[in-house]
Scaffold this motif. Sequence first.
Motif, PDB file in Angstrom:
ATOM      1  N   VAL A  34       5.790   8.819   2.358  1.00  0.00           N
ATOM      2  CA  VAL A  34       6.034   7.601   1.592  1.00  0.00           C
ATOM      3  C   VAL A  34       7.062   7.150   2.501  1.00  0.00           C
ATOM      4  O   VAL A  34       7.847   7.892   3.415  1.00  0.00           O
ATOM      5  N   THR A  56       2.436   9.236  -5.799  1.00  0.00           N
ATOM      6  CA  THR A  56       1.995   7.843  -4.877  1.00  0.00           C
ATOM      7  C   THR A  56       2.591   8.058  -3.368  1.00  0.00           C
ATOM      8  O   THR A  56       3.859   8.531  -3.205  1.00  0.00           O
ATOM      9  N   ALA A  57       1.625   7.790  -2.590  1.00  0.00           N
ATOM     10  CA  ALA A  57       1.908   8.127  -1.094  1.00  0.00           C
ATOM     11  C   ALA A  57       0.687   7.719  -0.444  1.00  0.00           C
ATOM     12  O   ALA A  57      -0.355   7.374  -0.647  1.00  0.00           O
ATOM     13  N   GLN A  75      -4.457   5.182   1.012  1.00  0.00           N
ATOM     14  CA  GLN A  75      -3.204   4.708   0.009  1.00  0.00           C
ATOM     15  C   GLN A  75      -3.729   5.459  -1.255  1.00  0.00           C
ATOM     16  O   GLN A  75      -4.672   5.175  -1.892  1.00  0.00           O
ATOM     17  N   THR A  85      -2.022   5.260  -5.030  1.00  0.00           N
ATOM     18  CA  THR A  85      -0.870   4.769  -5.843  1.00  0.00           C
ATOM     19  C   THR A  85      -1.345   4.880  -7.395  1.00  0.00           C
ATOM     20  O   THR A  85      -2.411   4.748  -7.886  1.00  0.00           O
TER      21      THR A  85
END
Length: 129
Positions: free
Chosen positions: A40, A90-91, A124, A126
């Motif tokens: 992140v 998330t990352a 990605q 999310t």
Amino acid sequence: EVRLVESGGGSVQAGGSLRLTCVVSGTIYRDYCQGWFRQVPGKEREGVAVIDSDGGTIYADSVKGRFTLSKDNAKRTLYLQMNSLQPEDTATYYCAAGFRATDPAGAYCTRQSWEYNSWGQGTQVTVSS
């Protein structure tokens, strides 16, 4: 030269699942480690799960019991099945490959990003609450 191409990222709600795929081309040596990392903005790249050439896996404590790393040698593909996803997952997720780390005790795979010299472009993930 090793080339890694990830796919499978996206947006899901908390509790959902995603499967990431990494297609590997080029020469993968017998003493290579392969795995998934995530990052992140503003934080160091974290080793999520890695797999040795003999199939042995190492997971970050934060994903144990939720994520499963596997590989299909015939398809030269690495998978990361992610279940029970949480917002903290998330990352941007990266596929990576590199030689085993070595020390007087022997050779082994680690979750340290500096041990890996081939990286994909990232995908990605999310997770919304």
